[in-house]
Design a protein around this motif. Structure first.
Motif, PDB file in Angstrom:
ATOM      1  N   CYS A  43      -7.720   6.211  20.893  1.00  0.00           N
ATOM      2  CA  CYS A  43      -6.266   6.178  20.747  1.00  0.00           C
ATOM      3  C   CYS A  43      -5.722   4.899  21.371  1.00  0.00           C
ATOM      4  N   MET A  44      -6.257   4.507  22.531  1.00  0.00           N
ATOM      5  CA  MET A  44      -5.808   3.290  23.197  1.00  0.00           C
ATOM      6  C   MET A  44      -6.073   2.077  22.313  1.00  0.00           C
ATOM      7  N   SER A  45      -7.219   2.054  21.663  1.00  0.00           N
ATOM      8  CA  SER A  45      -7.556   0.945  20.775  1.00  0.00           C
ATOM      9  C   SER A  45      -6.538   0.841  19.642  1.00  0.00           C
ATOM     10  N   ARG A  46      -6.201   1.966  19.066  1.00  0.00           N
ATOM     11  CA  ARG A  46      -5.227   1.966  17.965  1.00  0.00           C
ATOM     12  C   ARG A  46      -3.853   1.501  18.446  1.00  0.00           C
ATOM     13  N   VAL A  47      -3.426   1.989  19.597  1.00  0.00           N
ATOM     14  CA  VAL A  47      -2.112   1.626  20.130  1.00  0.00           C
ATOM     15  C   VAL A  47      -2.052   0.136  20.448  1.00  0.00           C
ATOM     16  N   LYS A  48      -3.100  -0.392  21.061  1.00  0.00           N
ATOM     17  CA  LYS A  48      -3.109  -1.814  21.404  1.00  0.00           C
ATOM     18  C   LYS A  48      -3.062  -2.681  20.144  1.00  0.00           C
ATOM     19  N   THR A  49      -3.832  -2.316  19.144  1.00  0.00           N
ATOM     20  CA  THR A  49      -3.848  -3.067  17.896  1.00  0.00           C
ATOM     21  C   THR A  49      -2.497  -2.983  17.193  1.00  0.00           C
ATOM     22  N   LEU A  50      -1.954  -1.792  17.086  1.00  0.00           N
ATOM     23  CA  LEU A  50      -0.655  -1.623  16.428  1.00  0.00           C
ATOM     24  C   LEU A  50       0.470  -2.287  17.204  1.00  0.00           C
ATOM     25  N   GLY A  51       0.370  -2.298  18.528  1.00  0.00           N
ATOM     26  CA  GLY A  51       1.383  -2.969  19.341  1.00  0.00           C
ATOM     27  C   GLY A  51       1.440  -4.454  19.044  1.00  0.00           C
ATOM     28  N   LYS A  52       0.270  -5.064  18.909  1.00  0.00           N
ATOM     29  CA  LYS A  52       0.210  -6.495  18.591  1.00  0.00           C
ATOM     30  C   LYS A  52       0.753  -6.759  17.191  1.00  0.00           C
ATOM     31  N   GLU A  53       0.408  -5.892  16.245  1.00  0.00           N
ATOM     32  CA  GLU A  53       0.910  -6.055  14.885  1.00  0.00           C
ATOM     33  C   GLU A  53       2.421  -5.837  14.827  1.00  0.00           C
ATOM     34  N   PHE A  54       2.911  -4.849  15.569  1.00  0.00           N
ATOM     35  CA  PHE A  54       4.343  -4.561  15.611  1.00  0.00           C
ATOM     36  C   PHE A  54       5.115  -5.775  16.114  1.00  0.00           C
ATOM     37  N   LEU A  55       4.625  -6.393  17.181  1.00  0.00           N
ATOM     38  CA  LEU A  55       5.269  -7.584  17.724  1.00  0.00           C
ATOM     39  C   LEU A  55       5.290  -8.704  16.686  1.00  0.00           C
ATOM     40  N   GLN A  56       4.171  -8.902  16.029  1.00  0.00           N
ATOM     41  CA  GLN A  56       4.086  -9.962  15.027  1.00  0.00           C
ATOM     42  C   GLN A  56       5.082  -9.716  13.893  1.00  0.00           C
ATOM     43  N   TRP A  57       5.116  -8.507  13.357  1.00  0.00           N
ATOM     44  CA  TRP A  57       6.011  -8.213  12.242  1.00  0.00           C
ATOM     45  C   TRP A  57       7.473  -8.244  12.662  1.00  0.00           C
ATOM     46  N   CYS A  58       7.781  -7.833  13.873  1.00  0.00           N
ATOM     47  CA  CYS A  58       9.166  -7.933  14.357  1.00  0.00           C
ATOM     48  C   CYS A  58       9.616  -9.387  14.376  1.00  0.00           C
ATOM     49  N   SER A  59       8.717 -10.275  14.735  1.00  0.00           N
ATOM     50  CA  SER A  59       9.074 -11.695  14.789  1.00  0.00           C
ATOM     51  C   SER A  59       9.300 -12.272  13.391  1.00  0.00           C
ATOM     52  N   PHE A  60       8.789 -11.610  12.356  1.00  0.00           N
ATOM     53  CA  PHE A  60       8.973 -12.069  10.984  1.00  0.00           C
ATOM     54  C   PHE A  60      10.292 -11.595  10.368  1.00  0.00           C
ATOM     55  N   LEU A  61      10.955 -10.632  10.987  1.00  0.00           N
ATOM     56  CA  LEU A  61      12.183 -10.087  10.404  1.00  0.00           C
ATOM     57  C   LEU A  61      13.218 -11.177  10.175  1.00  0.00           C
ATOM     58  N   TYR A  62      13.915 -11.084   9.076  1.00  0.00           N
ATOM     59  CA  TYR A  62      14.991 -12.015   8.773  1.00  0.00           C
ATOM     60  C   TYR A  62      16.283 -11.505   9.391  1.00  0.00           C
ATOM     61  N   THR A  63      17.068 -12.434   9.909  1.00  0.00           N
ATOM     62  CA  THR A  63      18.343 -12.055  10.500  1.00  0.00           C
ATOM     63  C   THR A  63      19.495 -12.495   9.607  1.00  0.00           C
ATOM     64  N   LYS A  64      20.619 -11.840   9.809  1.00  0.00           N
ATOM     65  CA  LYS A  64      21.821 -12.173   9.048  1.00  0.00           C
ATOM     66  C   LYS A  64      22.264 -13.599   9.330  1.00  0.00           C
ATOM     67  N   GLU A  65      21.936 -14.086  10.525  1.00  0.00           N
ATOM     68  CA  GLU A  65      22.369 -15.418  10.950  1.00  0.00           C
ATOM     69  C   GLU A  65      21.492 -16.542  10.387  1.00  0.00           C
ATOM     70  N   GLU A  66      20.293 -16.191   9.942  1.00  0.00           N
ATOM     71  CA  GLU A  66      19.365 -17.210   9.441  1.00  0.00           C
ATOM     72  C   GLU A  66      19.627 -17.527   7.975  1.00  0.00           C
ATOM     73  N   LYS A  67      19.427 -18.747   7.623  1.00  0.00           N
ATOM     74  CA  LYS A  67      19.489 -19.173   6.230  1.00  0.00           C
ATOM     75  C   LYS A  67      18.111 -19.730   5.894  1.00  0.00           C
ATOM     76  N   LYS A  68      17.368 -19.006   5.088  1.00  0.00           N
ATOM     77  CA  LYS A  68      15.997 -19.419   4.740  1.00  0.00           C
ATOM     78  C   LYS A  68      15.995 -20.266   3.471  1.00  0.00           C
ATOM     79  N   GLY A  69      15.465 -21.456   3.582  1.00  0.00           N
ATOM     80  CA  GLY A  69      15.301 -22.324   2.425  1.00  0.00           C
ATOM     81  C   GLY A  69      16.610 -22.689   1.739  1.00  0.00           C
ATOM     82  N   GLY A  70      17.690 -22.722   2.487  1.00  0.00           N
ATOM     83  CA  GLY A  70      18.976 -23.093   1.921  1.00  0.00           C
ATOM     84  C   GLY A  70      19.658 -21.992   1.143  1.00  0.00           C
TER      85      GLY A  70
END
Length: 72
Positions: A43-70
């Protein structure tokens, strides 16, 4: 960015990244397994792996303030 992309508030994105980072710091204190001779996914292995993936995907989220590619 896709035309149907969901945009999140910048402050909420930052909070998600902050919380995920904090959770990963806690998890770093613990090993993946208490006995590496057993070839199992703990269970710890799964949580650690998913935690890292969660952080990565959160950083990919687009915000209302961002303008991507014009795009407006």
């Amino acid at each position: 960015m896709f035309s149907n992309e969901v945009l999140i508030d910048k402050i909420e994105k930052e909070k998600l990244v902050e919380l995920a980072t904090e959770a990963n710091k806690i998890l770093e204190k613990y090993e993946y397994s208490s006995d590496y001779s057993h070839h199992t996914v703990t269970c710890m292995s799964r949580v650690k792996t998913l935690g890292k993936e969660f952080l990565q995907w959160c950083s990919f989220l687009y915000t209302k303030e961002e303008k991507k590619g014009g795009e407006e």
